[in-house]
Design a protein around this motif. Structure first.
Motif, short mmCIF file in Angstrom:
data_model
loop_
_atom_site.label_atom_id
_atom_site.label_comp_id
_atom_site.label_asym_id
_atom_site.label_seq_id
_atom_site.Cartn_x
_atom_site.Cartn_y
_atom_site.Cartn_z
N HIS A 57 41.97 42.18 31.95
CA HIS A 57 41.91 41.25 33.08
C HIS A 57 42.57 39.91 32.74
O HIS A 57 43.39 39.39 33.49
CB HIS A 57 40.43 41.05 33.47
CG HIS A 57 40.22 40.43 34.81
ND1 HIS A 57 38.97 40.24 35.34
CD2 HIS A 57 41.08 39.96 35.72
CE1 HIS A 57 39.09 39.68 36.53
NE2 HIS A 57 40.37 39.49 36.78
N HIS A 109 41.69 32.53 38.66
CA HIS A 109 41.21 33.13 37.40
C HIS A 109 40.76 32.06 36.41
O HIS A 109 39.75 32.24 35.73
CB HIS A 109 42.28 34.06 36.81
CG HIS A 109 42.34 35.39 37.48
ND1 HIS A 109 43.17 35.64 38.54
CD2 HIS A 109 41.62 36.53 37.29
CE1 HIS A 109 42.98 36.89 38.96
NE2 HIS A 109 42.05 37.45 38.22
N ASP A 193 35.10 37.14 40.97
CA ASP A 193 36.26 37.98 41.29
C ASP A 193 35.75 39.35 41.72
O ASP A 193 35.02 40.00 40.96
CB ASP A 193 37.13 38.09 40.02
CG ASP A 193 38.47 38.77 40.24
OD1 ASP A 193 38.64 39.46 41.26
OD2 ASP A 193 39.35 38.62 39.36
MN MN Z 1 41.17 39.20 38.77
#
Ligand code: MN
Length: 231
Positions: A57, A109, A193
């Motif tokens: 990720h 992020h 997320d």
């Molecule tokens: Mn993501």
């Protein structure tokens, strides 16, 4: 040697004096944005999120958005000195969706990694706690509403706790790369997320179990409190 060096220096002086792009690779050398440090080991959020998930990720998805953004910025020298947040805002206002999607995903992020912590037992500051009481009644109501937003986001996107333009707290959700940081007067406090890449290796299709575990075990209330105090 002497001659060619003098020639080169003369050329640099001439381009500097003109102040324009006689030498494109120097004049338009776009500033490269770099990957934000994670702030903890890739395996530090286990068992909620595995090191393998974070490896992909953070190390592949997040880095991919960053590399795409840097590549797109090479053709946009006017944005060279802007911060990531300013680039994201600008791209949204211009509806430059290729740049927006990548810049916003980098920003989102960065925010997501800080919304979680391996440190046990973080709690809202006194003033954030008061705002939670005013806006939701209690922590359990906020937690369940946050969970509901994460579940109701159809397909890819994000769930958020924000301080709204009216000063009240709210939970919300955004599709794909969209982000409340582009909304006037809105301050994001926390995010989760809910793209499948965030949980599929660990939870497969069980998004609810991933969201439960993040909400109950690793949410970073120190980060939320700091964001609230700055708002
Ligand atoms: Mn993501």
């Amino acid at each position: 040697m002497q001659t060619s060096r003098r020639h080169f220096l003369g050329f640099v002086a001439a381009t500097s004096a003109l102040g324009i792009a006689g030498f494109p690779s120097l004049a338009f050398a776009a500033r490269k944005h770099t990957l934000m440090p994670l702030g903890y080991d890739e395996s530090a959020l286990q068992p909620v999120i595995s090191g393998k998930t974070i490896g992909f990720h953070y190390g592949k998805h997040h880095l991919g958005y960053l590399n795409n953004m840097n590549r797109l910025l090479e053709a946009k020298p006017a944005l060279e000195d802007l911060s990531l947040a300013a680039i994201t805002q600008h791209a949204w206002e211009q509806q430059d969706m290729a740049l927006f999607n990548n810049a916003a995903q980098v920003w989102n992020h960065d925010f997501y990694w800080q919304s979680m912590t391996p440190k046990a037992g973080t709690t809202p500051s006194a003033s954030l706690h008061d705002a939670i009481k005013d806006s939701f009644g209690d922590m359990k109501t906020l937690r369940d509403a946050f969970h509901q937003q994460a579940m109701q986001q159809f397909a890819s996107g994000w769930a958020w706790l924000v301080r709204g333009a009216d000063g009240r707290l709210a939970v919300t959700r955004t599709p794909n790369a969209q982000t409340p940081m582009t909304e006037k007067g809105v301050t994001p406090l926390l995010t989760i997320d809910v793209w499948e890449h965030a949980y599929y290796l660990d939870y497969q299709n069980r998004r609810a179990d991933y969201v439960d575990a993040v909400l109950d075990k690793i949410l970073n209330w120190d980060f939320a409190s700091a964001n609230f105090e700055k708002a």
